[in-house]
Design an enzyme around this catalytic site. Structure first.
Site, PDB file in Angstrom:
ATOM      1  N   CYS A 176      28.629  44.112  38.165  1.00 41.71           N
ATOM      2  CA  CYS A 176      30.145  44.041  38.263  1.00 41.71           C
ATOM      3  C   CYS A 176      30.874  45.119  37.302  1.00 41.71           C
ATOM      4  O   CYS A 176      31.880  45.449  37.602  1.00 41.71           O
ATOM      5  CB  CYS A 176      30.629  42.723  38.351  1.00 41.71           C
ATOM      6  SG  CYS A 176      30.028  41.735  37.002  1.00 41.71           S
ATOM      7  N   GLU A 208      34.363  34.750  40.411  1.00 41.28           N
ATOM      8  CA  GLU A 208      33.963  35.980  39.657  1.00 41.28           C
ATOM      9  C   GLU A 208      33.633  37.147  40.644  1.00 41.28           C
ATOM     10  O   GLU A 208      32.503  36.852  41.230  1.00 41.28           O
ATOM     11  CB  GLU A 208      32.756  35.817  38.557  1.00 41.28           C
ATOM     12  CG  GLU A 208      32.900  34.898  37.649  1.00 41.28           C
ATOM     13  CD  GLU A 208      33.812  34.960  36.561  1.00 41.28           C
ATOM     14  OE1 GLU A 208      34.296  36.048  36.417  1.00 41.28           O
ATOM     15  OE2 GLU A 208      34.256  33.782  35.636  1.00 41.28           O
TER      16      GLU A 208
HETATM   17  P1  NDP Z   1      27.538  38.318  47.918  1.00 36.59           P
HETATM   18  O1  NDP Z   1      28.900  37.959  47.819  1.00 36.59           O
HETATM   19  O2  NDP Z   1      26.948  39.088  49.014  1.00 36.59           O
HETATM   20  O3  NDP Z   1      26.673  36.894  47.656  1.00 36.59           O
HETATM   21  C1  NDP Z   1      26.940  36.238  46.763  1.00 36.59           C
HETATM   22  C2  NDP Z   1      26.138  34.906  47.083  1.00 36.59           C
HETATM   23  O4  NDP Z   1      27.168  34.282  47.937  1.00 36.59           O
HETATM   24  C3  NDP Z   1      24.894  34.727  47.735  1.00 36.59           C
HETATM   25  O5  NDP Z   1      24.337  33.701  46.983  1.00 36.59           O
HETATM   26  C4  NDP Z   1      25.205  34.715  49.111  1.00 36.59           C
HETATM   27  O6  NDP Z   1      24.177  34.048  49.806  1.00 36.59           O
HETATM   28  C5  NDP Z   1      26.303  33.798  49.234  1.00 36.59           C
HETATM   29  N1  NDP Z   1      26.954  33.737  50.447  1.00 36.59           N
HETATM   30  C6  NDP Z   1      27.069  34.628  51.116  1.00 36.59           C
HETATM   31  N2  NDP Z   1      28.039  34.382  52.367  1.00 36.59           N
HETATM   32  C7  NDP Z   1      28.563  33.259  52.069  1.00 36.59           C
HETATM   33  C8  NDP Z   1      29.356  32.247  52.640  1.00 36.59           C
HETATM   34  N3  NDP Z   1      29.981  32.640  54.070  1.00 36.59           N
HETATM   35  N4  NDP Z   1      29.591  30.942  52.037  1.00 36.59           N
HETATM   36  C9  NDP Z   1      29.029  30.662  50.971  1.00 36.59           C
HETATM   37  N5  NDP Z   1      28.107  31.756  50.092  1.00 36.59           N
HETATM   38  C10 NDP Z   1      27.959  32.596  50.756  1.00 36.59           C
HETATM   39  O7  NDP Z   1      27.298  39.006  46.416  1.00 36.59           O
HETATM   40  P2  NDP Z   1      25.954  39.864  45.950  1.00 36.59           P
HETATM   41  O8  NDP Z   1      25.000  38.928  45.940  1.00 36.59           O
HETATM   42  O9  NDP Z   1      25.374  41.103  46.932  1.00 36.59           O
HETATM   43  O10 NDP Z   1      26.442  40.271  44.519  1.00 36.59           O
HETATM   44  C11 NDP Z   1      27.013  41.486  44.240  1.00 36.59           C
HETATM   45  C12 NDP Z   1      28.451  41.250  43.938  1.00 36.59           C
HETATM   46  O11 NDP Z   1      28.746  40.379  43.080  1.00 36.59           O
HETATM   47  C13 NDP Z   1      29.253  42.443  43.642  1.00 36.59           C
HETATM   48  O12 NDP Z   1      30.417  42.386  44.424  1.00 36.59           O
HETATM   49  C14 NDP Z   1      29.540  42.239  42.380  1.00 36.59           C
HETATM   50  O13 NDP Z   1      30.448  42.987  41.631  1.00 36.59           O
HETATM   51  C15 NDP Z   1      29.671  40.671  42.108  1.00 36.59           C
HETATM   52  N6  NDP Z   1      29.345  40.277  40.755  1.00 36.59           N
HETATM   53  C16 NDP Z   1      30.598  39.868  40.126  1.00 36.59           C
HETATM   54  C17 NDP Z   1      30.310  39.306  38.781  1.00 36.59           C
HETATM   55  C18 NDP Z   1      31.621  38.881  37.848  1.00 36.59           C
HETATM   56  O14 NDP Z   1      31.230  38.220  36.913  1.00 36.59           O
HETATM   57  N7  NDP Z   1      32.963  39.069  38.219  1.00 36.59           N
HETATM   58  C19 NDP Z   1      29.036  39.265  38.114  1.00 36.59           C
HETATM   59  C20 NDP Z   1      27.960  39.820  38.887  1.00 36.59           C
HETATM   60  C21 NDP Z   1      28.112  40.267  40.400  1.00 36.59           C
HETATM   61  P3  NDP Z   1      22.932  35.064  50.545  1.00 36.59           P
HETATM   62  O15 NDP Z   1      22.206  35.474  49.319  1.00 36.59           O
HETATM   63  O16 NDP Z   1      22.251  34.095  51.484  1.00 36.59           O
HETATM   64  O17 NDP Z   1      23.713  36.159  51.343  1.00 36.59           O
END
Ligand code: NDP
Length: 523
Positions: A325, A291
């Site tokens: 999002c 997502e």
């Molecule tokens: P990120 O992609 O930065 O992070 C999401 C998660 O992924 C965090 O737990 C992060 O950990 C982890 N992560 C980062 N790098 C890696 C990796 N290499 N391998 C595995 N996991 C990893 O997103 P945000 O937290 O900033 O959230 C915002 C984003 O989420 C926006 O783009 C938004 O549109 C999207 N979103 C989409 C939704 C949907 O339903 N389509 C709903 C809500 C949000 P860490 O915190 O340690 O960096």
């Protein structure tokens, strides 16, 4: 079978009532006394395990405050969590669906009892105002209630239809698939975190949950609720850590059976790529449920009710500072009503009160320094690409406190191909795009690579029907705001680069975490 009433979504708390505001403020006090400053260790096989290093959670509205901390998992911890989860899977997969569902229902009852505490914690940890926090906790409760009930439909041999065939018994059965990792974002740190682990678990799988670094406390809070509800040790492993370290380790690991990820496009596509590479000893093709982001547009045409459209635009654009999002980040207005719509939109947005989540401001601080810098950079780009109509400053402080404050910002006459009209900013920064007419507006709406939410404000029935088929969005709304999907009512998930359209809170979501087996016996 469960003996329970039909699913009904939770109603929301009315914060125009003084007693509800007072109850929220009492919850803030309680959370400040009991939860702020708390440290949540990892939970591996039901045992709380602390680590040498920890991750601190900062209040975005007052960056001098450390809200609390979690342990910071290492790859060794991730390996232990994976091994323990596979061990737990051996017995968990044999539990009946109704027995598993009862744990979700018990968790729902516990969360209902602590609803305002969960809300208050999010006000402090990520800056949600009262209504934003409340709709999120309501959504978390809905996920538990809805998935508990939908689990029933996958129960037993013959759960899906097959055609009768002479001399044989044929049937399909749904089976859990194993151990997966659930990686969640900070922007819905209660509902998405909980929904993404409850669904695979009620389907009979075990989950390693990695919350986002910025929201470890609320994740720890709801994890405790799941354990208190009776989840056996090892079924849910709580693994806060750094995405690039433990997240990467788990998504590439041969023993990971599925990955459910909500977050940015960049990280999601990276996970999709590394998960596709088969590791030595790996026995399966990993299931990946993504997502991702959005660049969601709402069209207003010349037949629209302007008041409805402007209300929808303000709510969709600035709810939780545009950090959704589903947020409306592009307002596409037909030329003949452009001045009127944009004039009212700017006027209404200009009245939004900036402040803290705890003070129930309309617009609060954005989540962290990285977001603050990124949004500031896009405001700078916007000033070169379009006409600034409102805001445009990133004061970085409010009421004498340092915080990640960004003014509600609107750019007008933005070219449809401008960077601010195409790239996800994830903050209170809106591009208004002028369209010649309806057809042009619909073309513009479909120009991004995303396809999460979208909207049309119009009274023209033929146009609404055209948009129903041609507007590329997983969730399309007419004559209302484009945020706020309700579990079971508006199953949620996007097209194109917005994800795998797996529809969280939808009737078939649990099937993402199951495999089907056909069994035939000849008589
Ligand atoms: P990120 O992609 O930065 O992070 C999401 C998660 O992924 C965090 O737990 C992060 O950990 C982890 N992560 C980062 N790098 C890696 C990796 N290499 N391998 C595995 N996991 C990893 O997103 P945000 O937290 O900033 O959230 C915002 C984003 O989420 C926006 O783009 C938004 O549109 C999207 N979103 C989409 C939704 C949907 O339903 N389509 C709903 C809500 C949000 P860490 O915190 O340690 O960096």
């Amino acid at each position: 079978m469960l003996k329970i009433q039909e699913y009904r979504p939770e109603s929301f708390i009315d914060f125009t009532q003084a007693d509800n505001v007072a109850a929220y403020q009492a919850a803030l006090k309680k959370v400040r006394a009991e939860l702020v400053g708390k440290h949540y260790p990892l939970i591996i096989d039901g045992v709380r395990v602390d680590t040498a290093e920890k991750l601190e959670s900062i209040n975005p509205c007052d960056t001098s405050e450390i809200v609390g901390s979690t342990a910071k998992a290492t790859v060794d911890d991730a390996q232990k969590a994976l091994d323990g989860a596979w061990k737990a899977f051996e017995s968990w997969k044999k539990w009946t669906p109704d027995a598993r569902a009862r744990i979700l229902l018990k968790a729902s009852a516990l969360l209902k009892a602590r609803r305002l505490e969960a809300c208050a914690l999010m006000s402090i940890e990520v800056g949600k105002n009262y209504a934003e926090a409340d709709v999120e906790v309501a959504e978390a409760i809905d996920f538990l209630e809805y998935y508990a009930r939908t689990a029933m439909k996958y129960s037993g041999f013959g759960a899906a239809d097959t055609t009768w065939y002479e001399g044989e018994e044929n049937g399909l059965m749904f089976m859990p698939i194993g151990v997966g990792v659930s990686i969640s974002p900070w922007n819905f740190p209660c509902a998405i975190y909980l929904g993404m682990l409850a669904a695979p678990i009620v389907a009979g799988n075990c989950v390693i949950a990695k919350p986002a670094e910025d929201s470890g406390l609320i994740a720890g809070f709801v994890t405790d609720i799941m354990l208190e509800a009776g989840l056996p040790a090892g079924v849910l492993q709580f693994l806060p850590g750094v995405g690039e370290e433990v997240g990467e380790y788990l998504t590439t690991h041969a023993k990971t059976r599925f990955i459910t990820f909500t977050g940015s496009r960049g990280v999601g596509l990276h996970i999709n790529e590394v998960a596709a590479k088969v590791q030595p000893t790996q026995k399966w093709i990993k299931k990946v449920i993504l997502e991702l982001g959005g660049k969601d547009g709402m069209i207003v045409d010349e037949t629209a009710d302007i008041e409805t459209a402007v209300t929808a635009a303000v709510q969709g654009a600035f709810g939780f500072n545009g950090q959704k999002c589903s947020a409306m980040s592009r307002l596409i207005v037909v030329d003949s009503v452009y001045e009127e719509v944009v004039g009212q939109f700017v006027e209404r947005a200009g009245k939004l009160r900036v402040g803290t989540g705890e003070d129930n401001a309309n617009v609060t601080a954005v989540v962290n320094e990285e977001s603050f810098e990124k949004i500031g950079k896009y405001i700078g780009i916007g000033k070169g690409e379009a006409k600034l109509l409102l805001g445009g400053e990133t004061p970085g402080e409010h009421g004498g406190k340092r915080g990640y404050y960004v003014q509600p910002t609107i750019f007008g006459d933005v070219p449809a191909d401008a960077r601010i009209a195409q790239e996800e900013i994830f903050g209170p920064v809106i591009s208004v795009i002028r369209a010649r007419d309806w057809d042009h507006a619909l073309d513009i709406a479909n120009t991004t690579e995303y396809g999460l939410t979208g909207g049309v404000c119009s009274r023209d029935r033929a146009r609404l029907e055209q948009a129903r088929h041609e507007f590329e969005a997983g969730n399309l709304y007419f004559n209302r705001k484009i945020t706020g999907a309700i579990v079971g009512v508006q199953p949620f998930g996007g097209y194109n680069m917005s994800g795998t359209d797996s529809k969280a809170g939808g009737p078939d979501y649990l099937a993402n975490f199951m495999q089907l087996k056909t069994v035939t016996e000849r008589w």
